[in-house]
Design an enzyme around this catalytic site. Structure first.
Site, PDB file in Angstrom:
ATOM      1  N   LYS A 123      -3.095  -8.518  -7.501  1.00  0.00           N
ATOM      2  CA  LYS A 123      -3.769  -8.318  -6.218  1.00  0.00           C
ATOM      3  C   LYS A 123      -3.146  -7.122  -5.511  1.00  0.00           C
ATOM      4  O   LYS A 123      -2.028  -7.195  -4.997  1.00  0.00           O
ATOM      5  CB  LYS A 123      -3.639  -9.550  -5.309  1.00  0.00           C
ATOM      6  CG  LYS A 123      -4.640  -9.455  -4.150  1.00  0.00           C
ATOM      7  CD  LYS A 123      -4.315 -10.328  -2.967  1.00  0.00           C
ATOM      8  CE  LYS A 123      -3.436  -9.658  -1.957  1.00  0.00           C
ATOM      9  NZ  LYS A 123      -3.962  -8.406  -1.374  1.00  0.00           N
ATOM     10  N   PRO A 124      -3.885  -6.003  -5.500  1.00  0.00           N
ATOM     11  CA  PRO A 124      -3.360  -4.849  -4.758  1.00  0.00           C
ATOM     12  C   PRO A 124      -3.505  -5.076  -3.262  1.00  0.00           C
ATOM     13  O   PRO A 124      -4.184  -6.006  -2.823  1.00  0.00           O
ATOM     14  CB  PRO A 124      -4.263  -3.703  -5.224  1.00  0.00           C
ATOM     15  CG  PRO A 124      -5.539  -4.348  -5.631  1.00  0.00           C
ATOM     16  CD  PRO A 124      -5.202  -5.752  -6.088  1.00  0.00           C
ATOM     17  N   GLY A 181       6.580  -6.525  -0.843  1.00  0.00           N
ATOM     18  CA  GLY A 181       5.928  -6.446   0.462  1.00  0.00           C
ATOM     19  C   GLY A 181       6.874  -6.869   1.562  1.00  0.00           C
ATOM     20  O   GLY A 181       8.098  -6.759   1.421  1.00  0.00           O
ATOM     21  N   SER A 182       6.309  -7.352   2.652  1.00  0.00           N
ATOM     22  CA  SER A 182       7.118  -7.625   3.838  1.00  0.00           C
ATOM     23  C   SER A 182       7.898  -8.928   3.728  1.00  0.00           C
ATOM     24  O   SER A 182       7.520  -9.842   2.985  1.00  0.00           O
ATOM     25  CB  SER A 182       6.208  -7.679   5.064  1.00  0.00           C
ATOM     26  OG  SER A 182       5.289  -8.744   4.919  1.00  0.00           O
ATOM     27  N   GLU A 213      12.345  -3.288  11.171  1.00  0.00           N
ATOM     28  CA  GLU A 213      11.889  -2.230  10.268  1.00  0.00           C
ATOM     29  C   GLU A 213      10.753  -1.486  10.975  1.00  0.00           C
ATOM     30  O   GLU A 213       9.729  -2.081  11.289  1.00  0.00           O
ATOM     31  CB  GLU A 213      11.389  -2.847   8.953  1.00  0.00           C
ATOM     32  CG  GLU A 213      10.905  -1.838   7.941  1.00  0.00           C
ATOM     33  CD  GLU A 213      10.358  -2.490   6.656  1.00  0.00           C
ATOM     34  OE1 GLU A 213       9.592  -3.473   6.751  1.00  0.00           O
ATOM     35  OE2 GLU A 213      10.684  -1.994   5.564  1.00  0.00           O
ATOM     36  N   TRP A 243       0.810  -1.224   0.000  1.00  0.00           N
ATOM     37  CA  TRP A 243       0.000   0.000   0.000  1.00  0.00           C
ATOM     38  C   TRP A 243       0.841   1.270   0.000  1.00  0.00           C
ATOM     39  O   TRP A 243       0.312   2.358  -0.185  1.00  0.00           O
ATOM     40  CB  TRP A 243      -0.907   0.028   1.243  1.00  0.00           C
ATOM     41  CG  TRP A 243      -0.139  -0.301   2.501  1.00  0.00           C
ATOM     42  CD1 TRP A 243      -0.061  -1.528   3.101  1.00  0.00           C
ATOM     43  CD2 TRP A 243       0.714   0.567   3.268  1.00  0.00           C
ATOM     44  NE1 TRP A 243       0.797  -1.476   4.191  1.00  0.00           N
ATOM     45  CE2 TRP A 243       1.281  -0.194   4.313  1.00  0.00           C
ATOM     46  CE3 TRP A 243       1.051   1.921   3.173  1.00  0.00           C
ATOM     47  CZ2 TRP A 243       2.158   0.332   5.255  1.00  0.00           C
ATOM     48  CZ3 TRP A 243       1.932   2.455   4.109  1.00  0.00           C
ATOM     49  CH2 TRP A 243       2.459   1.663   5.130  1.00  0.00           C
ATOM     50  N   ASN A 244       2.166   1.174   0.258  1.00  0.00           N
ATOM     51  CA  ASN A 244       2.895   2.429   0.510  1.00  0.00           C
ATOM     52  C   ASN A 244       3.086   3.271  -0.757  1.00  0.00           C
ATOM     53  O   ASN A 244       3.086   4.494  -0.692  1.00  0.00           O
ATOM     54  CB  ASN A 244       4.219   2.177   1.252  1.00  0.00           C
ATOM     55  CG  ASN A 244       5.179   1.290   0.511  1.00  0.00           C
ATOM     56  OD1 ASN A 244       4.801   0.533  -0.382  1.00  0.00           O
ATOM     57  ND2 ASN A 244       6.440   1.363   0.886  1.00  0.00           N
ATOM     58  N   CYS A 289      10.339   1.608   1.658  1.00  0.00           N
ATOM     59  CA  CYS A 289      11.218   0.449   1.885  1.00  0.00           C
ATOM     60  C   CYS A 289      12.667   0.870   2.099  1.00  0.00           C
ATOM     61  O   CYS A 289      13.370   0.252   2.884  1.00  0.00           O
ATOM     62  CB  CYS A 289      11.097  -0.557   0.747  1.00  0.00           C
ATOM     63  SG  CYS A 289      11.449   0.144  -0.872  1.00  0.00           S
ATOM     64  N   GLU A 319      10.638  -8.502  -3.773  1.00  0.00           N
ATOM     65  CA  GLU A 319      11.158  -7.194  -3.340  1.00  0.00           C
ATOM     66  C   GLU A 319      10.620  -6.987  -1.938  1.00  0.00           C
ATOM     67  O   GLU A 319       9.449  -6.639  -1.763  1.00  0.00           O
ATOM     68  CB  GLU A 319      10.662  -6.085  -4.286  1.00  0.00           C
ATOM     69  CG  GLU A 319      11.022  -6.291  -5.757  1.00  0.00           C
ATOM     70  CD  GLU A 319      12.385  -5.721  -6.138  1.00  0.00           C
ATOM     71  OE1 GLU A 319      13.176  -5.407  -5.228  1.00  0.00           O
ATOM     72  OE2 GLU A 319      12.643  -5.597  -7.340  1.00  0.00           O
ATOM     73  N   LEU A 320      11.471  -7.215  -0.925  1.00  0.00           N
ATOM     74  CA  LEU A 320      10.973  -7.251   0.458  1.00  0.00           C
ATOM     75  C   LEU A 320      11.433  -6.035   1.282  1.00  0.00           C
ATOM     76  O   LEU A 320      11.922  -5.069   0.735  1.00  0.00           O
ATOM     77  CB  LEU A 320      11.411  -8.565   1.111  1.00  0.00           C
ATOM     78  CG  LEU A 320      11.067  -9.835   0.298  1.00  0.00           C
ATOM     79  CD1 LEU A 320      11.545 -11.087   1.015  1.00  0.00           C
ATOM     80  CD2 LEU A 320       9.575  -9.937  -0.005  1.00  0.00           C
TER      81      LEU A 320
END
Ligand code: NAD
Length: 446
Positions: free
Chosen positions: A153-154, A203-204, A354, A129-130, A259, A225-226
């Site tokens: 999927k957003p 995401g995370s 984080e 969402w960022n 991130c 991409e975490l």
């Protein structure tokens, strides 16, 4: 599963709108539809695919402001930033699509051998969402250019802006090559387990671990991409003004919800007093508020869980002896005011996790080896930054991260990958190597 997903404005807690959650049987139909669409899209020549994708993104131009406002309402960032993000999506698409296509042209490697970069199949794009549109589009464009079809999927925090963009793009794209599904973690898991060939995820770290496990039985391709816990080292010979400005801007960008935002700063004790004072001064000029007020540059945290997490990291640091140079002792949901904390230690959550909030967290060091060792003492390795004069490049060389920068932000220039080291991910986007990860490589010897 819930029937509908409500999108909540984090500043007012009002409902912005809602979408229907995709059911399991709808997901099955969507996958079948994607398989059908793939049969014809994979046959479309590369140049023509680029043309269609570019035209679809150009068609978003009249929606620029509307998409930006909706994005701000859904996740809270000020509208100037949302305008910038949507602008990148619309006006960067043609460049990205061309760049990907150039990397996917067959490559004659000598003799009778050609390397080909062929469509892989169905790509599940799962995004956070960022940066609700940019993070998704960064994965959607290379997927489509490579001849794959996408099920997107957003994040459940920002379904409306994603829905509106996809509906507009689909006025121009061939039927079925870009489909959207809505839901939270459970739907993401179902999508990963469905008959897809590639999962392109941003995401995370925690979700990344689960995705890898669920993707393993089908040996599905992964682009991950975490998260990050980016360190910044400020050496004794650094330009204090530049370093303090960067520490604040990078820690507070997108309300700290970025991130590669700076999560922890290690400053040489010799210049620490001057540096910390300047950081507090610059940070105090930031204004907190909702997206549509002018001069706001720190918005609300995206949701209660994120607010609680940032608050708990601050509370933990204070309980363990850190000093608050700037910031309220009591934070009022949904805002965390600009916060500067010094004397952080490795046992504090602010240092070892984080945080993802508007906090500059600072520790002093006596010698550079201590700073390097603390900077590297993390499972993450997304970005790392050094500010300094002579010797800064040597320090940068010793940092364990996919993107390292001296006296500037990370992220390189055009044609470089967005890439993490260690548990910040693997498989990446951007650059020739990144673009090719969206394709099936085939060696053809004739
Ligand atoms: P998140 O992992 O909670 O969610 C991201 C997306 O994955 C959402 O769409 C969510 O519904 C879905 N999801 C969650 N768990 C899942 C699972 N087990 N299986 C399948 N799908 C799942 O992350 P977030 O809170 O939306 O975003 C913040 C995180 O994203 C931070 O860690 C941040 O650093 C990271 N991030 C990384 C980059 C990068 O380029 N490396 C960019 C932006 C954000």
């Amino acid at each position: 599963m819930q029937d509908t997903l409500k999108s909540i404005n984090p500043a007012t807690l009002e409902i912005v709108g809602e979408v229907k959650v995709t059911t399991e049987s709808e997901l099955t139909d969507i996958v079948t539809n994607a398989q059908q669409a793939f049969k014809s899209w994979r046959q479309v020549p590369l140049k023509k695919r680029v043309k269609k994708i570019t035209a679809a993104f150009e068609s978003l131009e009249p929606l620029h402001r509307g998409l930006a406002q909706l994005m701000s309402q859904e996740m809270g960032k000020d509208v100037r930033r949302s305008m910038g993000e949507v602008s990148g999506v619309i006006y960067g698409a043609a460049y990205s699509a061309d760049d990907v296509a150039a990397a996917l042209k067959p490559n004659n490697v000598g003799g009778d051998t050609v390397m080909q970069y062929l469509p892989l199949g169905i790509c599940a794009v799962i995004s956070p969402w960022n940066y609700p549109l940019a993070m998704a589009v960064n994965l959607i464009i290379p997927s489509l250019v490579a001849g794959n079809v996408v099920i997107f999927k957003p994040s459940e925090e920002t379904p409306l802006v994603a829905d509106e963009m996809v509906a507009a793009l689909n006025e121009f794209l061939p039927q079925g090559i870009l489909q959207i599904v809505h839901g939270g973690k459970e739907l993401g898991q179902k999508l990963v387990e469905s008959d897809v060939n590639l999962i392109a995820f941003t995401g995370s770290r925690q979700a990344g671990v689960d995705i890898m496990q669920r993707a393993s039985s089908g040996l599905k391709r992964l682009i991950m991409e975490l998260g990050g816990n980016d360190p910044m080292i400020v050496m004794a010979n650094a330009n204090i003004e530049a370093a303090a400005g960067f520490a604040v801007a990078s820690s507070f960008e997108n309300t700290g919800q970025m991130c590669v935002s700076t999560e922890r700063v290690y400053v040489d004790a010799k210049i620490a007093d001057a540096f910390e004072a300047r950081v507090a001064e610059i940070a105090s000029q930031y204004t907190v508020g909702p997206w549509n007020q002018s001069n706001v540059n720190i918005g609300p945290l995206v949701n209660k869980a994120q607010f609680q997490k940032v608050k708990s990291h601050i509370d933990d640091a204070v309980a363990k002896g850190a000093k608050v140079l700037l910031g309220a002792s009591e934070q009022q949901y949904p805002y965390i005011p600009p916060t500067v904390i010094t004397d952080i230690t490795p046992d504090m959550l602010l240092e070892n996790e984080e945080t993802f909030g508007p906090v500059v967290a600072i520790a002093r060091y006596e010698n550079i080896d201590q700073a390097i060792s603390r900077a590297n003492d993390s499972d993450y390795g997304l970005g790392a930054v050094v500010f300094g004069g002579k010797g800064a490049a040597d320090v940068a060389q010793q940092l364990e991260a996919g993107m390292v920068a001296v006296n500037q932000s990370v992220g390189g220039g055009a044609n470089t990958p967005w890439v993490g080291a260690k548990q910040s991910g693997f498989g990446y986007r951007g650059s020739v190597e990144g673009h090719r990860q969206f394709a099936q490589v085939r060696v053809l010897s004739k």
